[in-house]
Scaffold this active site. Structure first.
Site, short mmCIF file in Angstrom:
data_model
loop_
_atom_site.label_atom_id
_atom_site.label_comp_id
_atom_site.label_asym_id
_atom_site.label_seq_id
_atom_site.Cartn_x
_atom_site.Cartn_y
_atom_site.Cartn_z
N HIS A 144 12.06 13.42 2.21
CA HIS A 144 10.89 13.08 3.05
C HIS A 144 10.15 14.35 3.49
O HIS A 144 9.96 14.60 4.69
CB HIS A 144 11.32 12.25 4.27
N ARG A 147 6.61 4.58 1.74
CA ARG A 147 7.79 4.27 2.54
C ARG A 147 8.87 3.68 1.66
O ARG A 147 8.57 3.01 0.65
CB ARG A 147 7.45 3.27 3.65
P1 NDP Z 1 -4.47 5.43 5.91
O1 NDP Z 1 -4.28 4.41 6.98
O2 NDP Z 1 -5.60 6.37 6.03
O3 NDP Z 1 -4.60 4.72 4.50
C1 NDP Z 1 -3.87 3.59 4.14
C2 NDP Z 1 -4.44 3.06 2.85
O4 NDP Z 1 -3.66 1.94 2.43
C3 NDP Z 1 -5.89 2.54 3.03
O5 NDP Z 1 -6.64 2.82 1.89
C4 NDP Z 1 -5.68 1.04 3.18
O6 NDP Z 1 -6.81 0.28 2.79
C5 NDP Z 1 -4.53 0.83 2.22
N1 NDP Z 1 -3.83 -0.42 2.53
C6 NDP Z 1 -3.16 -0.77 3.64
N2 NDP Z 1 -2.68 -2.02 3.55
C7 NDP Z 1 -3.07 -2.48 2.34
C8 NDP Z 1 -2.91 -3.70 1.65
N3 NDP Z 1 -2.25 -4.73 2.21
N4 NDP Z 1 -3.45 -3.83 0.43
C9 NDP Z 1 -4.14 -2.81 -0.13
N5 NDP Z 1 -4.34 -1.61 0.47
C10 NDP Z 1 -3.80 -1.45 1.68
O7 NDP Z 1 -3.07 6.22 5.83
P2 NDP Z 1 -2.82 7.69 5.28
O8 NDP Z 1 -3.52 7.87 4.00
O9 NDP Z 1 -3.06 8.67 6.36
O10 NDP Z 1 -1.23 7.61 5.04
C11 NDP Z 1 -0.70 6.63 4.17
C12 NDP Z 1 0.81 6.59 4.24
O11 NDP Z 1 1.37 7.73 3.58
C13 NDP Z 1 1.44 6.66 5.63
O12 NDP Z 1 1.39 5.41 6.30
C14 NDP Z 1 2.86 7.07 5.31
O13 NDP Z 1 3.65 5.92 5.04
C15 NDP Z 1 2.70 7.91 4.03
N6 NDP Z 1 2.93 9.34 4.30
C16 NDP Z 1 4.05 9.91 3.77
C17 NDP Z 1 4.31 11.23 3.97
C18 NDP Z 1 5.48 11.87 3.33
O14 NDP Z 1 5.77 13.04 3.61
N7 NDP Z 1 6.18 11.18 2.46
C19 NDP Z 1 3.42 12.08 4.78
C20 NDP Z 1 2.27 11.38 5.29
C21 NDP Z 1 2.06 10.05 5.06
P3 NDP Z 1 -8.21 0.41 3.59
O15 NDP Z 1 -8.72 1.78 3.28
O16 NDP Z 1 -9.05 -0.65 3.02
O17 NDP Z 1 -7.86 0.25 5.05
C1 OXD Z 2 4.13 10.60 8.01
C2 OXD Z 2 5.31 10.98 7.23
O1 OXD Z 2 3.93 9.42 8.23
O2 OXD Z 2 5.68 12.17 7.23
O3 OXD Z 2 3.37 11.51 8.40
O4 OXD Z 2 5.88 10.14 6.56
#
Ligand code: NDP
Ligand code: OXD
Length: 309
Positions: free
Chosen positions: A272, A224
């Site tokens: 994005h 983000r």
């Molecule tokens: P998940 O919820 O599956 O994974 C999030 C990961 O971040 C987990 O490993 C989690 O740890 C870790 N995490 C969260 N908070 C912390 C913290 N404070 N310290 C350390 N690690 C942390 O999400 P996704 O993988 O499905 O997606 C991740 C992000 O990718 C989305 O929220 C979005 O912002 C971004 N995204 C962007 C896209 C784009 O087109 N640019 C498309 C899709 C997603 P734990 O496993 O221990 O819970």
């Molecule tokens: C998502 C993104 O969160 O596209 O899926 O950023």
């Protein structure tokens, strides 16, 4: 019961068509053309208008059309009766892997410089790095980050990753906690951020953290915009501690016309699009969740509101 599609900055038409085809008996409405707000119990959402949900008195499920839910929580108050679900789809992870792979390889093989050389009709070979020489750090080893880590490690990169809880991923050094963050950043050539946006992760891409990367490191931010302290990035590029950045997400989207990132020679921008939710595969998940809701069976991918992601 009806489903409402409430989108901002995303075309609802293909989603309405897919849901009508897969749920022919259900009334699918697209905001703002809602006939009867009382009848809506299930909303499909992407960046909905501020306080919109309070207009639906019988709302029970909000299904984010993206992997993230910060775009929902930013503008809405959700009471405890409403379940918030996010999108988990293998296609998102695969698309994200393909995006970062292109970003990494074009950086390693110096394609940006060659683009410029071509414009100047300049024949000038420059050194490049090979996969096995490169250490990659990944912030966020969730559904998407873990898959990206696994695939990059299988390609031969040295891969480290960081998450809240400890993970076990083949050929990936997995870390957690404050000490784990230092280990992920230290001696890293390319940092990929795939974290969700929460209070804990805001501004995590700052000078203090990015300085721990190797001299000349490269940043890829697909998490983000709020993760990145923009002035810190500009300073680190200026001092040459970082050699460049590929940014897909921004604090303000679309990125304002006068934003300095647009014209910075070391910053590459995409709008994005790193992993766009696929209508065909994602609508299957939405249908499953809607059916579960109707049958009062456990919903899929319900967000833990305590964690905030
Ligand atoms: P998940 O919820 O599956 O994974 C999030 C990961 O971040 C987990 O490993 C989690 O740890 C870790 N995490 C969260 N908070 C912390 C913290 N404070 N310290 C350390 N690690 C942390 O999400 P996704 O993988 O499905 O997606 C991740 C992000 O990718 C989305 O929220 C979005 O912002 C971004 N995204 C962007 C896209 C784009 O087109 N640019 C498309 C899709 C997603 P734990 O496993 O221990 O819970
Ligand atoms: C998502 C993104 O969160 O596209 O899926 O950023």
């Amino acid at each position: 019961m009806s489903i409402a599609i409430c989108f901002n900055h995303k075309d609802p038409k293909p989603w309405a068509a897919a849901l009508k085809a897969k749920l022919p008996e259900v009334n699918i409405e697209v905001y703002p053309d809602i006939k009867d707000y009382d009848k809506i119990s299930f909303i499909l959402c992407w960046k909905a208008d501020k306080d919109l949900f309070s207009r639906f008195p019988n709302l029970k499920v909000v299904q984010s059309v993206g992997a993230s839910i910060d775009h929902v929580l930013n503008h809405q108050t959700l009471n405890e009766d409403i379940a918030l679900c996010r999108m988990v789809d293998d296609k998102l992870s695969e698309d994200m892997f393909e995006y970062v792979l292109v970003g990494i390889m074009s950086h390693l093989k110096r394609f940006d410089e060659y683009n410029q050389f071509e414009k100047d009709q300049q024949w000038q070979p420059i050194p490049y790095k090979s996969i096995e020489e490169v250490s990659i750090g990944i912030l966020g080893l969730g559904k998407i980050g873990a898959y990206v880590a696994l695939r990059l490690a299988a390609f031969g990169f040295k891969v480290k990753g960081w998450s809240r809880s400890q993970k076990d991923i083949a050929k990936v050094a997995c870390y957690h906690g404050v000490d784990g963050l230092h280990k992920t950043l230290h001696s890293t050539d390319i940092l990929i951020n795939i974290l969700p946006f929460t209070e804990q992760t805001e501004d995590i891409l700052n000078t203090q953290n990015l300085q721990q990367l190797n001299q000349g490191a490269y940043l890829i931010n697909v998490g983000r915009g709020e993760h990145l302290v923009e002035t810190d990035l500009l300073d680190l590029l200026e001092s040459q501690h970082l050699s460049g950045a590929l940014l897909d997400v921004f604090r303000t989207e679309p990125l304002p016309k006068n934003h300095p990132f647009w014209t910075h020679e070391k910053i590459k921008i995409t709008p994005h699009i790193a992993a766009i939710t696929n209508v065909a595969s994602a609508s299957d998940l939405i249908v499953k969740n809607y059916r579960n809701f109707q049958k009062r069976v456990e919903l899929l991918n319900v967000v833990d509101m305590e964690n905030g992601y």
